[in-house]
Write an enzyme that holds these catalytic residues in place. Sequence first.
Site, PDB file in Angstrom:
ATOM      1  N   ASP A 143       0.515  -1.942   3.556  1.00  0.00           N
ATOM      2  CA  ASP A 143       0.664  -2.041   5.100  1.00  0.00           C
ATOM      3  C   ASP A 143       1.779  -2.966   5.482  1.00  0.00           C
ATOM      4  O   ASP A 143       1.782  -4.028   5.472  1.00  0.00           O
ATOM      5  CB  ASP A 143      -0.673  -2.770   5.346  1.00  0.00           C
ATOM      6  CG  ASP A 143      -0.812  -3.142   6.996  1.00  0.00           C
ATOM      7  OD1 ASP A 143      -0.225  -2.515   7.740  1.00  0.00           O
ATOM      8  OD2 ASP A 143      -1.437  -4.466   7.214  1.00  0.00           O
TER       9      ASP A 143
ATOM     10  N   GLY B 249      -5.346 -11.036   5.034  1.00  0.00           N
ATOM     11  CA  GLY B 249      -6.313 -10.069   4.375  1.00  0.00           C
ATOM     12  C   GLY B 249      -7.465  -9.524   5.218  1.00  0.00           C
ATOM     13  O   GLY B 249      -8.597  -9.156   4.623  1.00  0.00           O
ATOM     14  N   GLY B 250      -7.392  -9.174   6.268  1.00  0.00           N
ATOM     15  CA  GLY B 250      -8.056  -8.190   7.158  1.00  0.00           C
ATOM     16  C   GLY B 250      -8.684  -7.024   6.285  1.00  0.00           C
ATOM     17  O   GLY B 250      -9.496  -6.528   6.162  1.00  0.00           O
ATOM     18  N   LYS B 251      -7.251  -6.191   5.830  1.00  0.00           N
ATOM     19  CA  LYS B 251      -7.737  -5.001   5.156  1.00  0.00           C
ATOM     20  C   LYS B 251      -8.107  -5.383   3.761  1.00  0.00           C
ATOM     21  O   LYS B 251      -8.826  -4.419   3.143  1.00  0.00           O
ATOM     22  CB  LYS B 251      -6.356  -4.136   5.163  1.00  0.00           C
ATOM     23  CG  LYS B 251      -6.094  -3.771   6.679  1.00  0.00           C
ATOM     24  CD  LYS B 251      -4.551  -2.819   6.640  1.00  0.00           C
ATOM     25  CE  LYS B 251      -4.292  -2.467   8.225  1.00  0.00           C
ATOM     26  NZ  LYS B 251      -4.067  -3.738   8.904  1.00  0.00           N
TER      27      LYS B 251
ATOM     28  N   ASP C  99       6.584 -14.522  -5.800  1.00  0.00           N
ATOM     29  CA  ASP C  99       7.685 -15.458  -5.836  1.00  0.00           C
ATOM     30  C   ASP C  99       8.841 -14.996  -6.663  1.00  0.00           C
ATOM     31  O   ASP C  99       9.801 -15.664  -6.908  1.00  0.00           O
ATOM     32  CB  ASP C  99       7.289 -16.686  -6.265  1.00  0.00           C
ATOM     33  CG  ASP C  99       6.391 -16.515  -7.666  1.00  0.00           C
ATOM     34  OD1 ASP C  99       6.360 -15.750  -8.175  1.00  0.00           O
ATOM     35  OD2 ASP C  99       5.696 -17.535  -7.902  1.00  0.00           O
TER      36      ASP C  99
ATOM     37  N   CYS D 272       1.670  -0.552  11.950  1.00  0.00           N
ATOM     38  CA  CYS D 272       0.723  -0.790  13.336  1.00  0.00           C
ATOM     39  C   CYS D 272       2.183  -0.518  14.279  1.00  0.00           C
ATOM     40  O   CYS D 272       2.038  -1.264  15.385  1.00  0.00           O
ATOM     41  CB  CYS D 272       0.245  -2.054  13.438  1.00  0.00           C
ATOM     42  SG  CYS D 272       1.346  -3.547  13.128  1.00  0.00           S
TER      43      CYS D 272
ATOM     44  N   CYS E 233       0.863  -6.185   0.628  1.00  0.00           N
ATOM     45  CA  CYS E 233       1.201  -6.776   1.864  1.00  0.00           C
ATOM     46  C   CYS E 233       0.089  -7.438   2.468  1.00  0.00           C
ATOM     47  O   CYS E 233      -0.206  -7.189   3.663  1.00  0.00           O
ATOM     48  CB  CYS E 233       2.221  -6.098   2.872  1.00  0.00           C
ATOM     49  SG  CYS E 233       3.523  -5.196   2.411  1.00  0.00           S
ATOM     50  N   ALA E 234      -0.687  -8.274   1.633  1.00  0.00           N
ATOM     51  CA  ALA E 234      -2.210  -8.588   2.072  1.00  0.00           C
ATOM     52  C   ALA E 234      -2.201  -9.247   3.257  1.00  0.00           C
ATOM     53  O   ALA E 234      -3.262  -9.319   4.082  1.00  0.00           O
ATOM     54  CB  ALA E 234      -2.768  -9.015   0.896  1.00  0.00           C
TER      55      ALA E 234
END
Length: 404
Positions: A301, A236-238, A283, A354, A232-233
């Site tokens: 995430d 892309g922080g992680k 998709d 989170c 679940c990018a």
Amino acid sequence: MKLHRNLVFAVVDALGNIFNDGEYADKVVEKTLKRDKRWGSRDRGFIAETTYDIVRWKRLYAEIAEVKAPYSRANLFRLFVVWAVLRGIELPDWKQLESVPNRRIKGKFDELSKIRKYRESIPDWLDELGEKALGEKLWTKEIAALNQQAKVILRVNTLKTTKEKLRKTLLDEGIVAEAIKGHSSALQLVERANVFTTNAFKDGLFEVQDASSQLVSEFLEVKPGQRVIDTCAGAGGKTLHLAALMENKGQLIALDIYGNKLKELKRRARRNGAHNIEPRTIDSTKVIKKLYNSADRVLIDAPCTGLGVLKRNPDAKWKLQPDFLDKITKTQQEILRSYSKMVKSGGKMVYATCSILPQENSEQVMAFLASEEGQEFKLAKENKVYASKTGFDGFYMALLEKKS
């Protein structure tokens, strides 16, 4: 503090967009700040911080001002008056700022501050849910901590620099940052500043990422050369943190259902000098099935209520609806059961949110382990991060190992 008409009006316009039109606070503030190029950093800071402050304390201020949604323009100015009086700011003689006696505002504030749902400015249902889930003592501390303004935390991009070098580089640009104990790549700004205009940011030396969020990628225990999937990018922080931990070696597949978010990730990856990231849009179910039993490490995430990040998204308190928790927990369980199939024998997976609610966290992990798909896994460790204990965002992470 002297109030300037154009800045106050900008705040009131922004509040109208957020409260009446249902727009997201961060997008509204970003748009508002572009309205006048003559505004300096102090003006922009006033608009952003005042808007977020009034969004954060909306219920409390509305009770004091005796106004109800949808808010007329006059009512939005009344909310602003309450904000100003409670901060001891002298009100100018403008017809929009009709005088509400200061004593009455302060008296009502003292009275309502004795009741948690008003003091912490949250809907009744959320207050009841939080107390039931965490217990009165922890919930009272946690919601108070989540109403504090978020600190500005940077994650050092170790592909390009070190923590100490970045600290010195920022100091040369007039920004003071300090290391955070227990966080290997985090720096905290001593005073708030717009770090996105710095050369250090443009050169990809850091990303803005909360200290708790930085723990998630490290929890996955990645090694250079592995095949890692961030399921679940998003933007892309992680993913970028994983690329740094992998030292750009191996394959890092970034999946998301939103192609536009992955485009943003590509742009950020270029700036970060992260070369081992391969974005793929989900998709169809084929995208997932092709990856079954292939990954050394998988990060989930998961989408969640976001109750752990109210510091930076205070408008989530007003956007969340009671039935959303049921919907999102079903989605989380589906994602866990489906995406866990990508972990190969002997591999590891992190499930993270989170959120601070057990329903989205440890209870989800237990339900997964009891399911058919989860029987091959065991829980190695978990970390429940509370804002009231750390001062940073609330997070949950569980490391699951697939039996060899």
